[in-house]
Design a protein around this motif. Structure first.
Motif, PDB file in Angstrom:
ATOM      1  N   UNK A  26       0.827  -1.204   0.000  1.00  0.00           N
ATOM      2  CA  UNK A  26       0.000   0.000   0.000  1.00  0.00           C
ATOM      3  C   UNK A  26       0.864   1.257   0.000  1.00  0.00           C
ATOM      4  N   UNK A  27       1.913   1.251   0.788  1.00  0.00           N
ATOM      5  CA  UNK A  27       2.834   2.395   0.842  1.00  0.00           C
ATOM      6  C   UNK A  27       3.545   2.591  -0.489  1.00  0.00           C
ATOM      7  N   UNK A  87      -4.991  -6.714  -4.735  1.00  0.00           N
ATOM      8  CA  UNK A  87      -5.616  -8.021  -4.564  1.00  0.00           C
ATOM      9  C   UNK A  87      -4.593  -9.096  -4.257  1.00  0.00           C
ATOM     10  N   UNK A  88      -3.423  -8.964  -4.849  1.00  0.00           N
ATOM     11  CA  UNK A  88      -2.344  -9.931  -4.623  1.00  0.00           C
ATOM     12  C   UNK A  88      -1.527  -9.607  -3.371  1.00  0.00           C
ATOM     13  N   UNK A  89      -1.105  -8.352  -3.228  1.00  0.00           N
ATOM     14  CA  UNK A  89      -0.132  -8.004  -2.191  1.00  0.00           C
ATOM     15  C   UNK A  89      -0.696  -7.295  -0.965  1.00  0.00           C
ATOM     16  N   UNK A  90      -1.931  -6.859  -1.027  1.00  0.00           N
ATOM     17  CA  UNK A  90      -2.595  -6.273   0.137  1.00  0.00           C
ATOM     18  C   UNK A  90      -4.046  -6.736   0.094  1.00  0.00           C
ATOM     19  N   UNK A  91      -4.241  -8.050   0.259  1.00  0.00           N
ATOM     20  CA  UNK A  91      -5.579  -8.648   0.086  1.00  0.00           C
ATOM     21  C   UNK A  91      -6.581  -8.186   1.145  1.00  0.00           C
TER      22      UNK A  91
END
Length: 167
Positions: A26-27, A87-91
């Motif tokens: 997210x960052x 969706x992949x890295x911050x589900x």
């Protein structure tokens, strides 16, 4: 495009390898968006530059996912990329954990300044909840240490900055 890439790299944008805390993803998006805004990039340029900053496991993921996200002949739109990326890295499960962390958060033994900074960080995971300025101010006030909280209640302040300054 070559000139844009040069300008982009001068801003020292972060790379992303797909490892670590989901909040890092997210960052990473936030930091890239700041650079895109400065450079006044188009949607397609945003995607191209972001992909340029992906490496390692994340690059492998993108190679196998790109065709599903942007089928041949489809325009590359930043929000679509971000949706697939998050969706992949911050589900959703990670976002729910961050929301729960926001909901449980209290000042505890922190100074007011540290409490305010951490609450601001966690607030981005609860945007609907902090959208209303009055709710945001109450949330800040109600999670202060009990002795500080009781003083803030008696003052009947409604403005976030005023509550913060008084606390």
């Amino acid at each position: 495009m070559h000139q844009l890439v040069e300008q982009f790299l001068k801003l020292k944008p972060p790379k992303f390898d797909g490892k670590g805390d989901p909040e890092i993803a997210s960052l990473w998006v936030e930091e890239l968006e700041k650079a895109f805004e400065v450079l006044e990039c188009t949607e397609e340029e945003n995607v191209t530059l972001a992909v340029y900053q992906i490496q390692g496991n994340a690059n492998d993921w993108w190679k196998t996912t790109r065709g599903r996200v942007f089928p041949a002949g489809t325009a590359q739109i930043w929000i679509v990329f971000v949706e697939a990326f998050k969706g992949k890295y911050f589900p959703e499960s990670a976002r729910e954990r961050k929301l729960a962390e926001f909901m449980r958060f209290h000042q505890g033994q922190m100074t007011v300044d540290l409490y305010e900074a951490e609450l601001a960080r966690l607030s981005k995971f609860a945007p609907k909840m902090v959208k209303d300025p009055l709710y945001r101010a109450r949330r800040f006030r109600d999670r202060l240490k009990p002795d500080v909280h009781s003083k803030m209640i008696s003052l009947n302040l409604r403005d976030y900055n005023e509550i913060y300054e008084r606390a």
